[in-house]
Design an enzyme around this catalytic site. Structure first.
Site, PDB file in Angstrom:
ATOM      1  N   GLY A 108     -27.036  59.840  84.951  1.00  0.00           N
ATOM      2  CA  GLY A 108     -28.451  59.582  85.221  1.00  0.00           C
ATOM      3  C   GLY A 108     -28.672  58.719  86.454  1.00  0.00           C
ATOM      4  N   GLY A 127     -27.503  63.129  95.917  1.00  0.00           N
ATOM      5  CA  GLY A 127     -26.145  63.642  95.681  1.00  0.00           C
ATOM      6  C   GLY A 127     -26.102  64.509  94.432  1.00  0.00           C
ATOM      7  N   HIS A 128     -26.724  64.010  93.343  1.00  0.00           N
ATOM      8  CA  HIS A 128     -26.754  64.805  92.099  1.00  0.00           C
ATOM      9  C   HIS A 128     -27.563  66.091  92.313  1.00  0.00           C
ATOM     10  CE1 HIS A 128     -26.423  60.593  90.378  1.00  0.00           C
ATOM     11  NE2 HIS A 128     -25.397  61.178  89.839  1.00  0.00           N
TER      12      HIS A 128
END
Ligand code: PAF
Length: 277
Positions: free
Chosen positions: A28, A33-34
């Protein structure tokens, strides 16, 4: 976008899916980037699932598990905007019920670099990733090159345990000044944030030396060390020039190499790396 909290729901959903499933495991507090990993997954798979689980077993007692940044509502809004199909957000009890006693231990490559300063960290990572793979059953799983040793450990685990999935690694996403994106960047003070691009600059210096023909790994380590030490706020934890597969330190760069470093900038500890060859 469906948000699921239990393993039973995840399994029921998985049974209904046809075609490939891409999976992005996260803790989370998402950043670009995620989201880049989610985009890779969406481009390469029919469905995309993301997990959000701050995994307690990869934090040592003196690390930041309790204070690790969390913002569920913001994360879900970001994933919805990326048209993620499923988000798996289990509770701690769902993943680690009271009698939990089984661990996945990847040996050798976990006793160096981050493993040397964070004992037990990769046992926690390998165990939770293995569990998530068993629950989600992805076709492909996506990880960022930013956590280079984590990637090596997961690739090793997937190969050694004959896991029926593909581990996909995406390049590190950086801020315009070169700082690698990380959820922990929020811990940086304004002065620390200003100093932080020193990590990437030192890695670029190593890359330039190597591109000009330097094959002596010791000289690369020295140059990176001197560059980091010239920044008054920075405290170098380690700099490594290692074989990309075994993570053993090299003396001569005669094969693909991973140059990685960890640096404390006040409270936060930042990591970064580049690949040579
Ligand atoms: O990289 C991370 O965020 C975590 O280590 C992971 C892979 C989600 C396992 O908890």
């Amino acid at each position: 976008m469906k948000v699921i909290k239990t393993i039973a729901e995840a399994r029921a959903l998985r049974r209904q899916l046809t075609g490939s499933l891409g999976f992005v495991p996260t803790m989370g507090y998402l950043h670009e980037g995620h989201l880049t990993l989610v985009r890779h997954s969406r481009a390469e798979n029919r469905h995309t699932a993301v997990s959000i689980f701050v995994n307690p077993t990869q934090f040592s007692p003196k690390e930041d598990y309790q204070s690790y940044p969390r913002d569920e509502a913001r994360d879900l809004a970001m994933l919805e905007a990326e048209r993620t199909d499923f988000v798996f957000m289990p509770s701690e009890e769902e993943i680690y019920p009271r009698a939990f006693s089984t661990w996945v231990e990847v040996t050798r490559i976990t006793d160096r670099l981050e493993g040397a300063v964070r004992p037990g960290h990769f046992r926690g990572v390998a165990t939770v990733v293995n569990k998530l793979f068993n629950i989600i059953e992805p076709t492909r799983a996506y990880f960022g090159q930013k956590d280079a040793q984590q990637v090596t450990v997961i690739q090793r685990m997937a190969a050694d345990l004959n896991m029926n999935l593909q581990v996909v690694v995406a390049p590190t996403v950086r801020e315009p000044d070169g700082l690698a994106m990380s959820s922990r960047n929020v811990y940086l003070t304004p002065a620390g944030r200003k100093a932080a691009p020193v990590l990437f600059r030192s890695l670029q210096l190593a890359r330039e030396m190597w591109a000009k023909g330097e094959k002596d790994a010791g000289r690369l380590r020295q140059a990176v060390t001197a560059h980091i030490e010239a920044e008054p706020l920075a405290r170098l934890d380690y700099v490594s020039v290692a074989d990309t597969e075994t993570l053993e330190e090299l003396s001569v760069i005669d094969r693909p190499a991973l140059v990685s470093l960890a640096v404390k900038l006040g409270k936060p500890r930042l990591m970064d790396n580049i690949l040579l060859g």
